[in-house]
Each structure stands twice: as C-alpha cells, then as structure tokens.
Design a protein around this motif. Structure first.
Motif, mmCIF file in Angstrom:
data_model
loop_
_atom_site.group_PDB
_atom_site.id
_atom_site.type_symbol
_atom_site.label_atom_id
_atom_site.label_comp_id
_atom_site.label_asym_id
_atom_site.label_seq_id
_atom_site.Cartn_x
_atom_site.Cartn_y
_atom_site.Cartn_z
ATOM 1 N N LYS A 134 -16.246 -7.946 -0.934
ATOM 2 C CA LYS A 134 -15.282 -7.619 -0.078
ATOM 3 C C LYS A 134 -13.848 -7.219 -0.499
ATOM 4 O O LYS A 134 -13.234 -6.612 0.056
ATOM 5 C CB LYS A 134 -15.309 -8.767 1.104
ATOM 6 N N SER A 135 -13.493 -8.119 -1.531
ATOM 7 C CA SER A 135 -12.178 -7.546 -2.172
ATOM 8 C C SER A 135 -11.965 -6.390 -2.489
ATOM 9 O O SER A 135 -11.074 -5.620 -2.508
ATOM 10 C CB SER A 135 -11.671 -8.889 -3.113
ATOM 11 N N ALA A 136 -13.132 -5.995 -3.317
ATOM 12 C CA ALA A 136 -13.125 -4.396 -3.767
ATOM 13 C C ALA A 136 -13.093 -3.684 -2.742
ATOM 14 O O ALA A 136 -12.356 -2.441 -2.854
ATOM 15 C CB ALA A 136 -14.242 -4.317 -4.868
ATOM 16 N N PHE A 137 -13.907 -3.760 -1.714
ATOM 17 C CA PHE A 137 -14.010 -2.823 -0.638
ATOM 18 C C PHE A 137 -12.412 -2.932 0.033
ATOM 19 O O PHE A 137 -12.015 -1.779 0.232
ATOM 20 C CB PHE A 137 -15.001 -3.163 0.487
ATOM 21 N N SER A 138 -11.893 -3.894 0.306
ATOM 22 C CA SER A 138 -10.557 -4.219 0.788
ATOM 23 C C SER A 138 -9.736 -3.278 0.138
ATOM 24 O O SER A 138 -8.742 -2.435 0.860
ATOM 25 C CB SER A 138 -10.079 -5.551 0.808
ATOM 26 N N MET A 139 -9.717 -3.408 -1.025
ATOM 27 C CA MET A 139 -8.562 -2.543 -1.730
ATOM 28 C C MET A 139 -8.963 -1.021 -1.676
ATOM 29 O O MET A 139 -7.912 -0.117 -1.330
ATOM 30 C CB MET A 139 -8.589 -2.869 -3.301
ATOM 31 N N LYS A 140 -10.222 -0.848 -1.707
ATOM 32 C CA LYS A 140 -10.387 0.892 -1.573
ATOM 33 C C LYS A 140 -10.137 1.166 -0.066
ATOM 34 O O LYS A 140 -9.836 2.407 -0.042
ATOM 35 C CB LYS A 140 -11.883 0.964 -2.027
ATOM 36 N N PHE A 141 -10.529 0.299 0.845
ATOM 37 C CA PHE A 141 -10.253 0.881 2.276
ATOM 38 C C PHE A 141 -8.809 0.926 2.474
ATOM 39 O O PHE A 141 -8.425 1.911 3.083
ATOM 40 C CB PHE A 141 -10.857 -0.217 3.120
ATOM 41 N N ASN A 142 -7.892 -0.166 2.177
ATOM 42 C CA ASN A 142 -6.645 0.109 2.394
ATOM 43 C C ASN A 142 -5.833 1.442 1.701
ATOM 44 O O ASN A 142 -5.047 1.884 2.408
ATOM 45 C CB ASN A 142 -5.819 -1.127 1.932
ATOM 46 N N THR A 143 -6.342 1.391 0.422
ATOM 47 C CA THR A 143 -5.813 2.872 -0.126
ATOM 48 C C THR A 143 -6.241 4.073 0.638
ATOM 49 O O THR A 143 -5.348 4.880 0.646
ATOM 50 C CB THR A 143 -6.585 2.722 -1.721
ATOM 51 N N ALA A 144 -7.682 4.184 0.789
ATOM 52 C CA ALA A 144 -7.907 5.264 1.592
ATOM 53 C C ALA A 144 -7.281 5.514 2.883
ATOM 54 O O ALA A 144 -6.652 6.493 3.214
ATOM 55 C CB ALA A 144 -9.338 5.161 1.905
ATOM 56 N N LEU A 145 -6.998 4.337 3.517
ATOM 57 C CA LEU A 145 -6.176 4.351 4.850
ATOM 58 C C LEU A 145 -4.913 4.796 4.769
ATOM 59 O O LEU A 145 -4.246 5.398 5.385
ATOM 60 C CB LEU A 145 -6.468 2.912 5.660
ATOM 61 N N TRP A 146 -4.221 4.277 3.361
ATOM 62 C CA TRP A 146 -2.806 4.636 3.417
ATOM 63 C C TRP A 146 -2.788 6.081 3.069
ATOM 64 O O TRP A 146 -1.665 6.816 3.467
ATOM 65 C CB TRP A 146 -2.090 3.888 2.312
#
Length: 194
Positions: free
Chosen positions: A96-108
């Motif tokens: 989840k922490s790895a996904f969260s970082m990727k998701f927030n980056t993609a969203l930004w």
C-alpha cells in the motif's frame, strides 16, 4: 479541443479531486489494485479475519475452567491466526505504501503537472480577446504575464475558472445542506401563530 475548454477541464478535474479527497480516491483505487494484482493476499486476509472472528466467538462461549483443553487449543489457534494476520497486514501495508506513492505522483502529474505544462506552453497565447475598453486601464492585467495586450492569458483564465468552480461548489454545498422538511416545519409554525 480548444484552449479555453482544455484549461477549464483541467481546473475542474483538479478541483473535483480535491473535493472528493485524495485519500478517498486512494482507498478506492488501492482496493481495486489489490484485487487485481494481489488477489491471493486479499482473499487470504478476508479468510483469516473470518476464521479469527469465528474462533474468538467460540472461545468466548467456552469456559476456561470447565473445558480448559478446548479453551487452550482455541486460544492458541486465535493467537496463531492473529500473528499470521499481522504478518500479512505488514506485507499488504508495504504494498500500500508503494502504491500510495505511485498514485499520488500520478495524480499530481495528471492534474497540477499538466496545468503547469499547459500554462508554460501557452504562456504567450491568448485564450480569448476582450472587447476594447471594457476594463479600461486594468485590461493589461488580464494578459499577465506574457499574453498580448487586450487578451486573457492562460494563467488568468485558470484563476478565473478555479474561482468560479469554488463559488459553484460552495453554492451546491449550501443548497444540499438546506433541508426542505425544516422549512416546512417553520412555515407550519408561522401559520399556527398567525
């Protein structure tokens, strides 16, 4: 797609994401991601939780003094299940922490980053031109920083779109917060007193 609509769509998408909330979107997309890429972990986690709850319920029904052997066996089973669940949860937490970082980056990148790129790319372009003399000496401010005189720049158009969307959001929230049944009760009370 014209520049005016592109910028409005980007600003609207960004504001919609901030209104819904990044954490809500993260949870939705993470659960989808977990079910697609790690279905065995999600299924195992659900099974372990169900098994632990069933064993705990049986443990609570069992008397520790009258049926000690059964109670001890259930207690060991619950403890082992909890340790297995804790280990699985730590693995899932890492994912989840790895996904969260990727998701927030993609969203930004897909919202704010694209807005920066569009603003930079079209910095000298006019989104549209204002009729001459409408705003008098303040007309040059709409062209800041680099658009031609008498035009509305990309940056100013983004600010205007964001402001209109925020006002619209506030109006929708106020409208949604008004309850029609409250107004009906007040009207009924006023008619009784009259």
């Amino acid at each position: 797609m014209s520049l005016i609509i592109l910028i409005f769509a980007l600003v609207f998408t960004t504001e919609l994401i901030s209104w819904v909330g990044k954490t809500v979107l993260l949870e939705i997309f993470y659960s989808l991601y977990l079910r697609i890429f790690y279905p065995q972990n999600a299924a195992k986690q659900r099974e372990l939780k169900t098994e632990i709850l069933n064993n705990k319920a049986e443990l609570l029904k069992t008397s520790a003094q009258d049926q000690f052997a059964k109670w001890a066996k259930l207690r060991r089973t619950v403890d082992k299940g909890l340790s297995d669940l804790e280990k699985l949860n730590s693995e899932i937490s890492t994912v989840k922490s790895a996904f969260s970082m990727k998701f927030n980056t993609a969203l930004w990148v897909s919202t704010t980053g694209v807005q920066f790129v569009v603003t930079w790319w079209y910095r000298k372009s006019a989104v549209f031109y204002l009729p001459p003399g409408w705003f008098g000496p303040l007309q040059w401010t709409f062209a800041l920083p680099f658009a031609p005189k008498g035009a509305v720049s990309v940056g100013m158009w983004q600010m205007a779109c964001r402001r209109v969307i925020k006002v619209g959001e506030r109006m929708v929230k106020e409208f949604a917060s008004e309850r029609p049944d409250t107004n009906a009760e007040e009207t009924a009370e006023k008619s009784k007193t009259s």
